[in-house]
Design a protein around this motif. Sequence first.
Motif, short mmCIF file in Angstrom:
data_model
loop_
_atom_site.label_atom_id
_atom_site.label_comp_id
_atom_site.label_asym_id
_atom_site.label_seq_id
_atom_site.Cartn_x
_atom_site.Cartn_y
_atom_site.Cartn_z
N ILE A 1 0.84 -1.21 0.00
CA ILE A 1 0.00 0.00 0.00
C ILE A 1 0.88 1.26 0.00
CG2 ILE A 1 -1.66 1.35 1.36
CD1 ILE A 1 -2.83 -1.39 2.28
N LEU A 2 1.90 1.26 0.89
CA LEU A 2 2.78 2.42 0.97
C LEU A 2 3.54 2.62 -0.34
CD1 LEU A 2 4.32 2.04 4.54
CD2 LEU A 2 2.69 3.77 3.78
N LEU A 3 4.02 1.51 -0.90
CA LEU A 3 4.78 1.57 -2.15
C LEU A 3 3.90 2.12 -3.27
CD1 LEU A 3 7.51 0.60 -3.49
CD2 LEU A 3 6.24 -1.42 -4.19
N GLY A 4 2.68 1.58 -3.34
CA GLY A 4 1.74 2.05 -4.36
C GLY A 4 1.45 3.53 -4.20
N ALA A 5 1.24 3.96 -2.96
CA ALA A 5 0.94 5.36 -2.67
C ALA A 5 2.06 6.26 -3.19
CB ALA A 5 0.73 5.57 -1.18
N PHE A 6 3.28 5.84 -2.96
CA PHE A 6 4.45 6.62 -3.39
C PHE A 6 4.54 6.66 -4.92
CE2 PHE A 6 9.31 6.00 -3.92
CZ PHE A 6 9.44 7.26 -4.46
N PHE A 7 4.49 5.48 -5.55
CA PHE A 7 4.64 5.44 -7.01
C PHE A 7 3.49 6.16 -7.73
CE2 PHE A 7 7.59 1.47 -7.35
CZ PHE A 7 8.66 2.27 -6.99
N LEU A 8 2.31 6.08 -7.17
CA LEU A 8 1.17 6.78 -7.79
C LEU A 8 1.39 8.30 -7.77
CD1 LEU A 8 -1.81 4.73 -6.34
CD2 LEU A 8 -1.21 4.90 -8.75
N ALA A 9 1.87 8.80 -6.63
CA ALA A 9 2.14 10.24 -6.53
C ALA A 9 3.20 10.65 -7.54
CB ALA A 9 2.59 10.59 -5.11
N LEU A 10 4.20 9.80 -7.68
CA LEU A 10 5.27 10.06 -8.64
C LEU A 10 4.72 10.05 -10.07
CD1 LEU A 10 8.34 10.34 -9.18
CD2 LEU A 10 8.47 7.85 -9.15
N GLY A 11 3.87 9.06 -10.35
CA GLY A 11 3.31 8.91 -11.70
C GLY A 11 2.43 10.08 -12.09
N ILE A 12 1.60 10.55 -11.18
CA ILE A 12 0.73 11.69 -11.49
C ILE A 12 1.57 12.93 -11.74
CG2 ILE A 12 -1.07 13.20 -10.61
CD1 ILE A 12 -2.15 10.96 -9.00
N PHE A 13 2.59 13.08 -10.92
CA PHE A 13 3.50 14.22 -11.08
C PHE A 13 4.11 14.22 -12.48
CE2 PHE A 13 8.02 15.57 -10.73
CZ PHE A 13 7.79 16.91 -10.52
N ILE A 14 4.59 13.06 -12.93
CA ILE A 14 5.22 12.98 -14.25
C ILE A 14 4.19 13.20 -15.35
CG2 ILE A 14 6.33 11.38 -15.86
CD1 ILE A 14 7.80 10.26 -13.35
N SER A 15 2.99 12.69 -15.13
CA SER A 15 1.93 12.83 -16.12
C SER A 15 1.61 14.30 -16.42
CB SER A 15 0.69 12.08 -15.62
OG SER A 15 -0.46 12.50 -16.26
N ALA A 16 1.86 15.17 -15.45
CA ALA A 16 1.54 16.59 -15.62
C ALA A 16 2.47 17.30 -16.61
CB ALA A 16 1.59 17.32 -14.28
N PHE A 17 3.54 16.62 -17.00
CA PHE A 17 4.48 17.27 -17.91
C PHE A 17 4.23 16.94 -19.38
CE2 PHE A 17 6.78 17.32 -13.94
CZ PHE A 17 7.35 18.58 -13.95
N PHE A 18 3.46 15.88 -19.65
CA PHE A 18 3.34 15.43 -21.04
C PHE A 18 1.89 15.34 -21.46
CE2 PHE A 18 7.02 13.47 -18.99
CZ PHE A 18 8.04 13.97 -19.77
N SER A 19 1.65 15.69 -22.73
CA SER A 19 0.28 15.55 -23.21
C SER A 19 0.09 14.22 -23.93
CB SER A 19 -0.08 16.71 -24.13
OG SER A 19 0.83 16.79 -25.18
N ASP A 20 1.13 13.42 -23.97
CA ASP A 20 1.03 12.11 -24.61
C ASP A 20 1.09 11.03 -23.54
OD1 ASP A 20 1.66 9.64 -25.89
OD2 ASP A 20 2.17 10.79 -27.68
N GLN A 21 0.05 10.21 -23.47
CA GLN A 21 -0.02 9.21 -22.41
C GLN A 21 1.11 8.20 -22.48
OE1 GLN A 21 -3.71 7.45 -21.38
NE2 GLN A 21 -4.93 9.08 -22.24
N ILE A 22 1.50 7.83 -23.69
CA ILE A 22 2.55 6.82 -23.84
C ILE A 22 3.87 7.35 -23.28
CG2 ILE A 22 3.82 5.38 -25.49
CD1 ILE A 22 0.85 4.65 -25.13
N ILE A 23 4.16 8.61 -23.58
CA ILE A 23 5.39 9.21 -23.05
C ILE A 23 5.34 9.20 -21.52
CG2 ILE A 23 6.85 11.28 -23.02
CD1 ILE A 23 6.73 10.51 -25.80
N SER A 24 4.20 9.58 -20.95
CA SER A 24 4.06 9.57 -19.50
C SER A 24 4.32 8.17 -18.95
CB SER A 24 2.64 9.99 -19.09
OG SER A 24 2.42 11.30 -19.45
N LEU A 25 3.74 7.18 -19.63
CA LEU A 25 3.90 5.80 -19.18
C LEU A 25 5.37 5.41 -19.17
CD1 LEU A 25 2.03 2.83 -19.19
CD2 LEU A 25 3.63 2.56 -21.04
N ILE A 26 6.07 5.71 -20.24
CA ILE A 26 7.46 5.28 -20.35
C ILE A 26 8.34 5.99 -19.33
CG2 ILE A 26 9.49 5.30 -21.86
CD1 ILE A 26 7.46 4.86 -24.19
N ILE A 27 8.16 7.31 -19.21
CA ILE A 27 8.99 8.07 -18.28
C ILE A 27 8.73 7.60 -16.84
CG2 ILE A 27 9.62 10.36 -17.42
CD1 ILE A 27 10.36 10.28 -20.26
#
Lengths: 317, 242
Positions: B139-165
Amino acid sequence: MITLKNVCKNYGPIQAVANVSFSIPKGEIVGFVGPNGAGKSTTMKIITTYTAPSSGTVTVGGFDVVENALEVRELIGYLPETTPLYADMLVHEYLEFVGRARHLNGAFKSRFDWVVEAAGLGTVLRRKIGELSKGFRQRTCLAQALIHDPAVLILDEPTSGLDPLQIIGIRKLIKELAHEKTIILSTHILSEAAAVSDRILMIHNGRIAADGKFEDLVRRVSDQNSVYIAVRAPKKDFDSSVRSMDLKDIIYDEALPRGVVGAHLFSEAKVDLTGKLNELIREKKWDIFNFTPEQMSLEDTFIRLTSGDKNSQGGDA
Amino acid sequence: MNDVKVIFKREFDAYFYSPIAYVFSIIFIVLNTGLYMFHFFFFGNADMRAFFSTLPLVLGMIFIPAITMRLWSEEKKLGTVELLLTLPIRTEHIVLGKYLASLVFYLVALAGTLTIPLMLLFLGRPDFGPIAGGYFGAILLGAFFLALGIFISAFFSDQIISLIITSLVCGFFVLIGWRYVPMVIDGWIPGLGSFLYHYVGVSRHFNDIERGVVDLRSVVYFLSFTALFLFLNAKVLERRKF
């Protein structure tokens, strides 16, 4: 209601808005006109708090768009150019989401009904937004901008993608709302701005090229009077009489019935062409077939205002 | 708080508008339990070590990026970010609403793997300490990675790029916690590898909790990184450079 002071916006080395200042009193409808890429949308994004200005201050209803963004957002209904819609949602779900996000609570039901009626969405409420035509998408988005009965409406190209009947409908709606709301709408179709706005702000290269009532703008750039006249008269007689009126130019209209003579007459702006023609006709007792004072075309006005440097200063007046 | 709820509801529903949510949950459960069962039949131990040891990499490099990629990238592509950020809702509340939606979605998928401890209960006498610890860590690990993922998603308008980064960055956080990677880095720049291993890497903290040793420092590690990325996310959006 809306005041911009020396607003600039830079995107890297590109200056999208350059030192723009104007203020819009409550209840006024203002049309932003200008070519694509002129800075209309950027200016709107700044007013709606979506983008912060690089320098200068913007206030809406007394609130600063940077310091008091939330208060400004409460006041504004915004229809962005891109028609931001969640394609997977149903139309009514989308409006309910916006209604909740706008804190409508108890007032929602009556506002919802009003907005569905005003935007003509009754038939598509249970349709998926992604499956709607461009016109319905545009109207769904307009409904979103109106749902909280905002004091200020910012509409970025509100009629793009609509058919002529829908355009008339939207214009009518805008005029109805005009009494109580301050409205800014942008368009690159001048006739549209002229049809609904009290005032036109012409924007070019991030600057205000002209500001004023449409008629004033036209008068400012037009340096000639023009009248089209057609009368039942002998051509020779007509020609000699008209030529004595210090015209700049005369272009005869050949496509007229026999015995009728018609022409476009041009003179300097200071010459009272209409009055002189009236005198002439009264004196000669000619029958009038057609008499039309010709205005400078909208597009001509537009090009004049956005090109020559002489006129670009006009906005300061 | 009401605003957070409004955003949360839309985001959570949005996962289920398309079949992606169902496909995702099924693959997540099948892959994780499948990988585990392979190990289970081979060794026949009534514990979940195998499950939790593969979890950080599988989670960080595949599943979390898949959950978070759309959260901002899709909004940017559709232009709805313009609507969202001109609503009279604080940016932090929007971020929090989106984050909680992804977190709950993740927890639902994770709950789907509870069939494993249930099975172990019937087949043997598992030690529930490490299993509970493992789930707590997940749960803690997921909470951390999700926060990181949303943060990265805010930089790209392409979902695939967000996924890879996101996948690469999460992978970095996992790998830096393995012993060998920091040792190699230490070889290049002495000290840097062990600094990263101790303070940045995920695996060490996760492994502690997963063993049933819930060290407060590890909990603080996960929670502070989660909070940091959520905070940065709101800040990035407020600058509105895009």
